[in-house]
Structure formats: structure tokens, C-alpha cells
Design a protein around this motif. Structure first.
Motif, mmCIF file in Angstrom:
data_model
loop_
_atom_site.group_PDB
_atom_site.id
_atom_site.type_symbol
_atom_site.label_atom_id
_atom_site.label_comp_id
_atom_site.label_asym_id
_atom_site.label_seq_id
_atom_site.Cartn_x
_atom_site.Cartn_y
_atom_site.Cartn_z
ATOM 1 N N ASP A 1 40.584 41.024 51.621
ATOM 2 C CA ASP A 1 40.205 39.659 51.986
ATOM 3 C C ASP A 1 38.793 39.356 51.513
ATOM 4 O O ASP A 1 38.502 38.257 51.037
ATOM 5 C CB ASP A 1 40.296 39.448 53.496
ATOM 6 N N LYS A 2 37.904 40.333 51.646
ATOM 7 C CA LYS A 2 36.534 40.147 51.192
ATOM 8 C C LYS A 2 36.478 39.945 49.679
ATOM 9 O O LYS A 2 35.737 39.093 49.186
ATOM 10 C CB LYS A 2 35.663 41.342 51.600
ATOM 11 N N GLN A 3 37.276 40.704 48.952
ATOM 12 C CA GLN A 3 37.316 40.541 47.497
ATOM 13 C C GLN A 3 37.826 39.160 47.113
ATOM 14 O O GLN A 3 37.298 38.515 46.202
ATOM 15 C CB GLN A 3 38.178 41.639 46.866
ATOM 16 N N ASN A 4 38.848 38.701 47.813
ATOM 17 C CA ASN A 4 39.372 37.359 47.547
ATOM 18 C C ASN A 4 38.333 36.288 47.873
ATOM 19 O O ASN A 4 38.222 35.276 47.172
ATOM 20 C CB ASN A 4 40.651 37.108 48.344
ATOM 21 N N LEU A 5 37.579 36.510 48.920
ATOM 22 C CA LEU A 5 36.539 35.571 49.302
ATOM 23 C C LEU A 5 35.439 35.504 48.245
ATOM 24 O O LEU A 5 34.970 34.422 47.884
ATOM 25 C CB LEU A 5 35.972 35.949 50.663
ATOM 26 N N VAL A 6 35.046 36.650 47.724
ATOM 27 C CA VAL A 6 34.038 36.680 46.660
ATOM 28 C C VAL A 6 34.561 35.911 45.440
ATOM 29 O O VAL A 6 33.826 35.128 44.827
ATOM 30 C CB VAL A 6 33.652 38.130 46.298
ATOM 31 N N LYS A 7 35.833 36.104 45.103
ATOM 32 C CA LYS A 7 36.437 35.377 43.969
ATOM 33 C C LYS A 7 36.415 33.873 44.235
ATOM 34 O O LYS A 7 36.144 33.074 43.338
ATOM 35 C CB LYS A 7 37.877 35.833 43.731
ATOM 36 N N TRP A 8 36.702 33.489 45.482
ATOM 37 C CA TRP A 8 36.707 32.067 45.823
ATOM 38 C C TRP A 8 35.312 31.471 45.646
ATOM 39 O O TRP A 8 35.161 30.408 45.041
ATOM 40 C CB TRP A 8 37.202 31.885 47.261
ATOM 41 N N TYR A 9 34.289 32.163 46.156
ATOM 42 C CA TYR A 9 32.918 31.687 45.968
ATOM 43 C C TYR A 9 32.578 31.603 44.481
ATOM 44 O O TYR A 9 31.930 30.655 44.039
ATOM 45 C CB TYR A 9 31.910 32.599 46.676
ATOM 46 N N ALA A 10 32.995 32.582 43.710
ATOM 47 C CA ALA A 10 32.725 32.582 42.272
ATOM 48 C C ALA A 10 33.387 31.385 41.587
ATOM 49 O O ALA A 10 32.778 30.742 40.710
ATOM 50 C CB ALA A 10 33.204 33.893 41.641
ATOM 51 N N GLU A 11 34.610 31.057 41.996
ATOM 52 C CA GLU A 11 35.310 29.904 41.416
ATOM 53 C C GLU A 11 34.594 28.597 41.767
ATOM 54 O O GLU A 11 34.431 27.725 40.909
ATOM 55 C CB GLU A 11 36.760 29.861 41.910
ATOM 56 N N ILE A 12 34.188 28.472 43.011
ATOM 57 C CA ILE A 12 33.459 27.267 43.424
ATOM 58 C C ILE A 12 32.140 27.169 42.667
ATOM 59 O O ILE A 12 31.772 26.108 42.153
ATOM 60 C CB ILE A 12 33.228 27.256 44.958
ATOM 61 N N ALA A 13 31.426 28.284 42.559
ATOM 62 C CA ALA A 13 30.145 28.304 41.843
ATOM 63 C C ALA A 13 30.334 27.925 40.379
ATOM 64 O O ALA A 13 29.560 27.128 39.823
ATOM 65 C CB ALA A 13 29.488 29.680 41.959
ATOM 66 N N LYS A 14 31.355 28.471 39.756
ATOM 67 C CA LYS A 14 31.629 28.161 38.342
ATOM 68 C C LYS A 14 31.915 26.677 38.167
ATOM 69 O O LYS A 14 31.399 26.028 37.246
ATOM 70 C CB LYS A 14 32.811 28.997 37.850
ATOM 71 N N GLN A 15 32.720 26.125 39.050
ATOM 72 C CA GLN A 15 33.039 24.699 38.963
ATOM 73 C C GLN A 15 31.779 23.851 39.171
ATOM 74 O O GLN A 15 31.583 22.860 38.481
ATOM 75 C CB GLN A 15 34.124 24.328 39.976
ATOM 76 N N MET A 16 30.933 24.251 40.100
ATOM 77 C CA MET A 16 29.685 23.514 40.324
ATOM 78 C C MET A 16 28.827 23.528 39.056
ATOM 79 O O MET A 16 28.257 22.501 38.671
ATOM 80 C CB MET A 16 28.906 24.128 41.499
ATOM 81 N N GLN A 17 28.740 24.673 38.400
ATOM 82 C CA GLN A 17 27.951 24.777 37.171
ATOM 83 C C GLN A 17 28.571 23.949 36.053
ATOM 84 O O GLN A 17 27.864 23.264 35.315
ATOM 85 C CB GLN A 17 27.797 26.242 36.763
ATOM 86 N N GLU A 18 29.889 23.998 35.936
ATOM 87 C CA GLU A 18 30.573 23.214 34.906
ATOM 88 C C GLU A 18 30.361 21.717 35.109
ATOM 89 O O GLU A 18 30.290 20.961 34.141
ATOM 90 C CB GLU A 18 32.074 23.535 34.899
ATOM 91 N N GLU A 19 30.250 21.315 36.359
ATOM 92 C CA GLU A 19 30.059 19.896 36.672
ATOM 93 C C GLU A 19 28.584 19.507 36.722
ATOM 94 O O GLU A 19 28.263 18.343 36.952
ATOM 95 C CB GLU A 19 30.762 19.557 37.992
ATOM 96 N N GLY A 20 27.699 20.467 36.510
ATOM 97 C CA GLY A 20 26.270 20.172 36.462
ATOM 98 C C GLY A 20 25.654 19.781 37.789
ATOM 99 O O GLY A 20 24.738 18.965 37.848
ATOM 100 N N ILE A 21 26.152 20.383 38.857
ATOM 101 C CA ILE A 21 25.615 20.048 40.187
ATOM 102 C C ILE A 21 24.911 21.253 40.807
ATOM 103 O O ILE A 21 25.004 21.481 42.007
ATOM 104 C CB ILE A 21 26.703 19.481 41.122
ATOM 105 N N GLU A 22 24.189 21.983 39.992
ATOM 106 C CA GLU A 22 23.492 23.168 40.493
ATOM 107 C C GLU A 22 22.424 22.822 41.513
ATOM 108 O O GLU A 22 22.184 23.579 42.440
ATOM 109 C CB GLU A 22 22.839 23.944 39.344
#
Length: 192
Positions: free
Chosen positions: A67-88
């Protein structure tokens, strides 16, 4: 008609974050948006460093390792999307903004068509105007003003600060409006 429930403002325990996010999306769209705002801010506070989020946030969650590994992946996906959208530095994810736009459109519709909603809106209107004036025209959308007010209150509580009593009526009015709006949103989307 089922009575809408007031938005619960609380410090969110991070265990099972993805499940909580999905449950909120299904049960109370306003809580979901606030939850996503909190997630965006958490990622920003760690400067998009997923390793640090894993070490300082996820590691301390009482959950199974998978579950922790999946959670880290989820945060990584959200972070990547934020960077792609330029909302750092500021702003919100496009899918969150789309939900906000839908809520804003529904707000305008309900003001005209739902007498109960109109009463709640009229109670919140003075507080909305006051906060619009405080934003000096930067925020003009009624629902965004309410959401920002509730989120600001959550941030105060998370930082151990108390809300000035003069602002409590604003928070109550915003919470009532968003709760009813969320109820109507969920009801409409359940039938689609």
C-alpha cells in the motif's frame, strides 16, 4: 429531501490516501477538491521530491508495504502531472479546475432554480462579497471564494491556529453552501 451534510473540516490522516480521495470524489466533491488542494500543497512543500515524501510522510503511515508503494506511485503521478501543467509554485490541477468549473456552473443554475439553495446562497452572499473585495478582484468566482475560505480554515487548524471568531460565520456560510452544492452535484452525477 435528504438533508445535506456539512463539510467536515479535519486534519486528514494520510493512510489509504488514494482510497480516501476516491471515496471523497464519490461522496462529497467539495471535500475531494480540498483534499486535492492539500495534496498539491504537500507535494510543493517537499519541492516535488518523491523520495522525501516516501521517507517523511508515507513511511510513517501504518499500512502494508505494498500500500505504501502504491501511495508513493500515486504521489509521483500527481507530482508529474503538476509539473506537466506548470503549476509547481501555485495553481491547481486541470481536472480539479474542471470540477470547480462544473460546480460554479451548477451554482448559477441552482440560484435560479432551487429555492432551498437560493436561501443558503443568500446567507453566504455577504461573506462571498466581503472575501471578493479582500482579494482585490483576483478571485471573482463565488464557489472558488467559498472553497478558498474553507481551505484557509483547514490550513489554520493544521497549523494549530484558531480562527478569529468574527470569521466563523463566513466559514459556516461557506460550508453550508458547499455542502448543499456537493449534495446536488453527487445526486446529479449518480443519475448520469
Amino acid at each position: 429531501m435528504q438533508k445535506s451534510r456539512r463539510i467536515n473540516i479535519f486534519v486528514i490522516h494520510l493512510s489509504h490516501v488514494m482510497i480516501i480521495a476516491e471515496q471523497k470524489k464519490k461522496s462529497n466533491i467539495s471535500e475531494y477538491i480540498i483534499y486535492m488542494y492539500q495534496t498539491e500543497d504537500l507535494i510543493r512543500s517537499y519541492k516535488f521530491n518523491i523520495d522525501e515524501i516516501a521517507t517523511y510522510v508515507v513511511k510513517h503511515i501504518p499500512a502494508q508495504e505494498s500500500d505504501k508503494q502504491n501511495l508513493v506511485k500515486w504521489y509521483a503521478e500527481i507530482a508529474k502531472q503538476m509539473q506537466e501543467e506548470g503549476i509547481e509554485k501555485s495553481g491547481h490541477l486541470s481536472f480539479v479546475n474542471e470540477i470547480m468549473e462544473a460546480l460554479s456552473a451548477m451554482n448559477l443554475e441552482l440560484i435560479k432554480s432551487d429555492r432551498d439553495y437560493r436561501k443558503i446562497y443568500d446567507q453566504a452572499k455577504i461573506h462571498i462579497k466581503k472575501n471578493r473585495d479582500l482579494s482585490e478582484g483576483k478571485i471573482t468566482d463565488d464557489i472558488q471564494i467559498c472553497m478558498n475560505g474553507i481551505y484557509g480554515f483547514l490550513l489554520l487548524r493544521m497549523n494549530g491556529k484558531k480562527l478569529d471568531e468574527s470569521l466563523q460565520s463566513s466559514i459556516n456560510a461557506f460550508g453550508d453552501l458547499l455542502s448543499y452544492l456537493s449534495y446536488k452535484y453527487q445526486k446529479r452525477n449518480a443519475t448520469q
